[in-house]
Scaffold this active site. Structure first.
Site, PDB file in Angstrom:
ATOM      1  N   ASP A 188      21.984  22.937  -0.732  1.00  0.00           N
ATOM      2  CA  ASP A 188      21.966  21.472  -1.074  1.00  0.00           C
ATOM      3  C   ASP A 188      21.859  21.796  -2.556  1.00  0.00           C
ATOM      4  OD1 ASP A 188      23.092  21.034   1.291  1.00  0.00           O
ATOM      5  OD2 ASP A 188      21.181  19.047   1.330  1.00  0.00           O
ATOM      6  N   TYR A 257      12.470  27.165   6.850  1.00  0.00           N
ATOM      7  CA  TYR A 257      12.167  26.184   5.319  1.00  0.00           C
ATOM      8  C   TYR A 257      10.549  25.583   5.417  1.00  0.00           C
ATOM      9  CZ  TYR A 257      17.477  25.534   5.425  1.00  0.00           C
ATOM     10  OH  TYR A 257      18.648  26.298   5.136  1.00  0.00           O
TER      11      TYR A 257
END
Length: 472
Positions: A188, A257
Site C-alpha cells: 500500500d 511482514y
C-alpha cells in the site's frame, strides 16, 4: 648549426606531443558523444561519420537537461558495466534511435509518445538483444510513494520508478506486457519493503542462455547498473536467473511482514494471546478490505505471528515489533489484524474478539474500524524454492555505504529532536494524566461487535452482478 638543428628537433617533438594530446582529447570526446547517441531521443539514421555530428546536436540538448537532472551524468557512466552490443555501432543495426530528450518532468513529451506509437517501437527497449528471465530483490522506503503498483493514475509509485530505470539502462527487451513481468506483492501507499521480488525478461550479455553451464561473472551487473539510476529510496539488493515458469506472485511460498510500534502502555501479553489465534488457516474477510469483484476466496494461512521487543529504548518507552508470516495475504490484511491487536493491548477489547471475527457464520459482516498506520509496516521477505539472489562485491559495497549514510543521517535527525525535547520542561503528573486518558478511551469506546458493519461478501457480489447485468 648543431644548436639550430637541436632547437628544431625540440620544437618538432613538442608539436608531436601536442598533437598526441589533441588526438586523445578527440577520442575521449568521440566516446562521450557515442554514449550520448546510445541514449539519445531524436530519431535519426546513422550514416558513418555523420552520426557524430548528429550525436553532437543531441549533446547540446542533453546538456541543458543535465543541469536539471544530475542523474543523467550517472546514467552516461553505465557503459563500463554494459558490454557490447551496447555501443553506438548497435544503433546503426537498430536503424533508428528513439530519443526522449524533450522531457517534461519525468515523462516523455506527447511528440515522442506519438512517434513511438506510430512506429510501433518503444523508447528504451532493445528487442534485438539476447535476453533471460531474471528475478530482482528490491528494497524501498515507502513514505513518498503511492504504493508499489503503477496501475493507478497517481505518481510516484515504486513500480513506475523501477521501469523508468530499466528503460534508461536499456535493459528492457520487450514491452512490459511482453516481458512476462510479475511482482510478489502490491504494498500500500507508505508501506516499505526490504525483500520485494519482481521478475521479467531483461537484456543479457550471454548469447546462449539455455546452453550448458553459464559463467555469471560475464553477465550484466544488474544490481550495480540499476542502483546508479534509481532514486535514493529504492535499491535493488540482488538478482538471479529463474526458470521460464517462474512467477513472482504465484510461485512464492511465503511472505514475511514486520510491523514496528512503541510499547507505551500496551498489554503485550494480551496482544500475543490474541495474535496466536490468527495462526492457521482461517477466513479473514473481517480483517481485510474486501474486493468482491476480483476475490472470492478469503481463506489464508498464517504460519507465525509473534510480538517481541527490539532492544531500542527512548524516553522510558520501548520499541517493539510484530512478525507475521503466511503463504499469502489479502488487501490490508496485516494492518487490520494489527489494528484489532492494538485495541486489545489498550484493554478496550478482549482477545476473544479475534475468535468472533474469524467466525464468519457468527460475524458475516465486518465491523467498521480504522486500520493501523501504514508507515511502520515492512514487507521483510518473500520465499521461493529456487531463487539464490546474487550481488557483486562492488554493488554490495555501494549498497552498504548507501544504507549506512542514510542510517547516520536519520540518527542525526533523531538526535536533533531529542535535543529539542530536552529543552522542554518536564510535564507534571504524567502517570495520572495517562490513567485519565485511558479511562476516557474506555468510556468512549464502542465494542467492535456492537458497531455498524460493512456489507457482507454475498451482498457485495450480488451488487457486482447487478451492475454487470445493467451494463449488458
Amino acid at each position: 648549426m648543431a644548436a639550430a638543428e637541436a632547437e628544431t628537433a625540440a620544437a618538432l617533438r613538442a608539436e608531436v606531443a601536442a598533437l598526441r594530446m589533441r588526438v586523445q582529447e578527440l577520442e575521449r570526446e568521440n566516446q562521450r558523444l557515442a554514449k550520448v547517441a546510445s541514449s539519445c531521443t531524436c530519431g535519426f539514421k546513422e550514416d558513418g561519420i555523420g552520426s557524430v555530428a548528429v550525436a553532437s546536436s543531441c549533446l547540446y540538448r542533453s546538456n541543458s537537461e543535465a543541469q536539471h537532472n544530475e542523474k543523467f551524468h550517472q546514467s552516461s557512466s553505465l557503459e563500463k558495466d554494459l558490454s557490447p552490443p551496447f555501443d553506438h555501432t548497435v544503433v546503426s543495426a537498430e536503424r533508428e534511435i528513439h530519443c526522449n530528450r524533450n522531457v517534461k518532468g519525468n515523462g516523455v513529451t506527447d511528440d515522442s509518445s506519438k512517434r513511438a506509437k506510430r512506429t510501433g517501437q518503444h523508447v528504451g527497449i532493445l528487442s534485438h538483444c539476447s535476453k533471460r528471465l531474471v528475478a530482482l530483490k528490491v528494497m524501498y522506503f515507502g513514505q513518498r510513494f503511492y504504493g508499489f503498483s503503477s496501475e493507478g493514475n497517481t505518481e510516484p509509485t515504486v513500480e513506475s520508478e523501477i521501469f523508468k530505470a530499466l528503460e534508461r539502462a536499456k535493459l528492457l527487451v520487450a514491452s512490459r506486457k511482453e516481458s512476462c513481468y510479475s511482482r510478489c506483492g502490491r504494498t500500500d501507499k507508505g508501506v516499505s519493503a526490504s525483500g520485494q521480488v519482481i521478475s521479467l525478461y531483461l537484456r543479457s550479455n550471454i548469447k546462449d542462455v539455455g546452453g550448458g553451464t553459464l559463467d555469471e561473472r560475464s553477465e550484466i551487473d544488474y544490481v550495480k547498473v540499476l542502483n546508479r539510476i534509481l532514486p535514493q529510496d529504492i535499491r535493488v539488493l540482488g538478482w538471479c536467473p529463474v526458470a521460464a515458469d517462474f512467477h513472482a506472485r504465484f510461485t512464492c511460498l511465503g511472505r514475511e511482514y514486520k510491523y514496528l510500534f512503541w510499547k507505551q502502555d500496551l498489554d503485550i501479553l494480551e496482544m500475543q494471546k490474541a495474535a496466536s489465534k490468527f495462526v492457521g488457516e482461517h477466513d479473514f474477510r473481517n480483517f481485510c478490505k474486501m474486493d468482491a469483484a476480483n476475490v472470492s476466496n478469503y481463506r489464508r494461512r498464517i504460519t507465525e505471528f509473534t510480538i517481541s521487543a527490539c532492544d531500542i529504548r527512548s524516553s522510558n518507552d520501548e520499541l517493539c515489533s510484530m512478525t507475521i508470516k503466511g503463504t499469502a495475504f489479502l488487501w490490508h490484511q496485516v494492518r487490520c489484524m494489527v489494528a484489532v491487536l492494538f485495541l486489545i493491548g489498550q484493554g478496550l477489547e478482549s482477545p476473544s474478539v479475534v475468535d468472533s471475527l474469524l467466525d464468519i457464520t457468527k460475524t458475516p459482516r465486518k465491523p467498521q474500524y480504522k486500520m493501523a498506520s501504514e508507515l511502520p509496516l515492512i514487507l521483510r521477505s518473500c520465499q521461493f524454492d529456487k531463487a539464490d539472489f546474487m550481488c557483486s562485491s562492488d554493488a554490495n559495497r555501494s549498497l552498504t555505504e548507501h544504507l549506512n549514510d542514510g542510517y547516520h543521517h536519520y540518527m542525526l535527525q533523531a538526535e536533533i529532536f531529542h535535543e529539542a525535547l530536552s529543552c522542554l520542561p518536564l510535564p507534571d503528573a504524567t502517570a495520572e494524566s495517562n490513567s485519565l486518558e485511558t479511562l476516557h478511551k474506555k468510556r468512549n469506546h464502542i465494542p467492535l461487535l456492537s458497531r455498524q458493519t460493512e456489507p457482507s461478501y454475498e451482498e457485495r457480489i450480488a451488487k457486482v452482478k447487478t451492475k454487470l447485468t445493467d451494463n449488458l
